[in-house]
Design a protein around this motif. Structure first.
Motif, PDB file in Angstrom:
ATOM      1  N   UNK A   1      22.591 -58.177  35.557  1.00 48.08           N
ATOM      2  CA  UNK A   1      22.812 -56.982  34.746  1.00 48.08           C
ATOM      3  C   UNK A   1      23.588 -57.283  33.467  1.00 48.08           C
ATOM      4  N   UNK A   2      24.695 -58.002  33.590  1.00 51.34           N
ATOM      5  CA  UNK A   2      25.529 -58.281  32.421  1.00 51.34           C
ATOM      6  C   UNK A   2      24.821 -59.200  31.429  1.00 51.34           C
ATOM      7  N   UNK A   3      24.079 -60.171  31.958  1.00 56.23           N
ATOM      8  CA  UNK A   3      23.330 -61.074  31.083  1.00 56.23           C
ATOM      9  C   UNK A   3      22.254 -60.308  30.319  1.00 56.23           C
ATOM     10  N   UNK A   4      21.494 -59.472  31.011  1.00 57.13           N
ATOM     11  CA  UNK A   4      20.408 -58.738  30.359  1.00 57.13           C
ATOM     12  C   UNK A   4      20.951 -57.715  29.368  1.00 57.13           C
TER      13      UNK A   4
ATOM     14  N   UNK B   1      24.131 -50.807  29.638  1.00 60.80           N
ATOM     15  CA  UNK B   1      23.482 -51.042  30.934  1.00 60.80           C
ATOM     16  C   UNK B   1      24.181 -50.291  32.061  1.00 60.80           C
ATOM     17  N   UNK B   2      23.400 -49.924  33.054  1.00 55.36           N
ATOM     18  CA  UNK B   2      23.925 -49.232  34.224  1.00 55.36           C
ATOM     19  C   UNK B   2      23.106 -49.611  35.441  1.00 55.36           C
TER      20      UNK B   2
ATOM     21  N   UNK C   1      26.148 -46.194  39.033  1.00 54.44           N
ATOM     22  CA  UNK C   1      27.528 -46.621  39.286  1.00 54.44           C
ATOM     23  C   UNK C   1      28.352 -46.581  38.008  1.00 54.44           C
ATOM     24  N   UNK C   2      29.570 -46.033  38.123  1.00 51.18           N
ATOM     25  CA  UNK C   2      30.511 -46.113  37.004  1.00 51.18           C
ATOM     26  C   UNK C   2      31.001 -47.549  36.830  1.00 51.18           C
TER      27      UNK C   2
ATOM     28  N   UNK D   1      18.725 -50.080  28.940  1.00 54.79           N
ATOM     29  CA  UNK D   1      18.358 -51.213  28.100  1.00 54.79           C
ATOM     30  C   UNK D   1      17.097 -50.910  27.293  1.00 54.79           C
ATOM     31  N   UNK D   2      16.827 -51.762  26.312  1.00 53.98           N
ATOM     32  CA  UNK D   2      15.643 -51.576  25.477  1.00 53.98           C
ATOM     33  C   UNK D   2      14.360 -51.953  26.214  1.00 53.98           C
ATOM     34  N   UNK D   3      14.484 -52.717  27.290  1.00 52.85           N
ATOM     35  CA  UNK D   3      13.336 -53.138  28.103  1.00 52.85           C
ATOM     36  C   UNK D   3      13.583 -52.775  29.563  1.00 52.85           C
ATOM     37  N   UNK D   4      12.529 -52.860  30.364  1.00 51.55           N
ATOM     38  CA  UNK D   4      12.619 -52.451  31.769  1.00 51.55           C
ATOM     39  C   UNK D   4      12.802 -53.670  32.665  1.00 51.55           C
TER      40      UNK D   4
END
Length: 348
Positions: free
Chosen positions: A140-143, A151-152, A164-165, A290-293
């Motif tokens: 998640x953090x990388x993407x 991101x979430x 998630x918060x 994010x801009x992509x899925x």
């Protein structure tokens, strides 16, 4: 918009000592899947041949060295490496972690360059992927860095959606991480995703409290009263249908969750335990905002059953189908934005 079978689904292979390779190939062994999309596995033909033979799977694939060579309606394997890979199922191995990251890097590059349409990631080991060139706690953090956006982690299964918060944050640090800015950002990300990805025009969102019983008027903690409630009130005043904070211990048992389009949990286990209990192994982890899925199954490497042929591919299969659904929804919304329909005025 691409035809269904022309949607290109990139797949990062994950930790090869885990169940990732098995669930990917089991999903693609069903030839009917190729009616919905064209898969591209980022690994190597040698590695996929080994996995195919080990698990005695009846699949054929097209090995490619360039993404220009993708064949529509076939399983494509993009050769990210030509090295021999020593796979030892069930073992933690830093070298295997390196291959997982090579696959992720190549798949993400293809996604950014529009060579693939969506990304589905097989499970990684968060320990063995760490290196000088990869210092993120997970996908998640990388993407989020590579693709941009807020991101979430959004867990999805049928009509149950839990965001998630905070995600991979130690329990002792959770309260200090939850600020008005964070709450507003995550609520907005969920709200926008429900509208643009799930086509829910007026979403209703429930937010779970930080402390037991949402603090019991400050007896068990003041964060719910001093941080959470004022921020949610502000969001309501801006027109959003946001409710809470709710006490987490009774929220799911009372089936209250069924009254909302999404629930936002304050921390990882508060959201993931009820989600995995209720989704019965069919849940999907979607990185919203994010801009992509990007989607993934809701489980890890499962070393304890790796290599035994016992892994259930349902969650990975659901991750593929959700990625396709979200892709089509985004494309349709983009078309509508280009050609908005004129809403006729009501006659009085």
């Amino acid at each position: 918009m691409r035809k269904a079978e022309n949607v290109i689904v990139g797949i990062s292979i994950g930790d090869l000592n885990g169940i990732g390779g098995e669930i990917v190939l089991k999903t693609l062994e069903d030839v009917r899947m190729l009616e919905f999309f064209t898969p591209v596995i980022f690994a190597s033909a040698k590695t996929i041949s080994f996995l195919k033979n080990h698990f005695e799977l009846d699949i054929n694939f097209n090995g490619i060295n360039s993404l220009d060579q993708i064949i529509t309606g076939k399983i494509n394997v993009f050769n990210v490496w030509n090295d021999r890979v020593d796979i030892n199922f069930g073992q933690e191995d830093n070298q295997i972690g390196e291959f997982a990251i090579k696959s992720l890097f190549a798949a993400t590059k293809a996604l950014k360059e529009d060579a693939i349409d969506v990304l589905v990631t097989a499970p990684i080991n968060k320990h063995t992927i760490q290196s000088d060139h990869f210092t993120f706690p997970g996908h998640t953090d990388y993407l989020a860095q590579e693709l941009g956006g807020e991101s979430l982690m959004f867990m999805v299964s049928n009509n149950l959606r839990i965001g998630l918060l905070t995600d991979h944050v130690p329990v002792k640090d959770i309260a200090s991480h939850i600020t008005p800015k964070l709450i507003e950002s995550k609520v907005n990300t969920v709200y926008n995703s429900l509208q643009n990805d799930f086509n829910i025009r007026r979403p209703k969102i429930a937010v779970l409290g930080i402390n037991p019983h949402t603090g019991d008027n400050g007896v068990i903690g003041k964060e719910d009263d001093e941080v959470m409630r004022p921020t949610l009130k502000s969001l309501v005043e801006k027109g959003k249908l946001v409710y809470g904070p709710y006490a987490a211990d009774s929220f799911f048992g009372s089936s209250n969750y069924k009254n909302f389009d999404a629930i936002i949990a304050s921390y990882h286990d508060q959201g993931l335990i009820p989600f995995k209990t209720l989704s019965f192994g069919n849940g999907v982890n979607y990185t919203a905002g994010l801009s992509k899925i990007r989607t993934s199954p809701d489980h890890g490497t499962a070393y304890e059953i790796a290599g035994k042929g016992e892994a259930n591919e349902n969650s990975f299969k659901e991750a593929v189908f959700l990625a396709l659904k979200l892709y089509h929804n985004r494309m349709e919304n983009a078309e509508l934005a280009k050609n908005p329909l004129v809403t006729p005025q009501k006659k009085i």
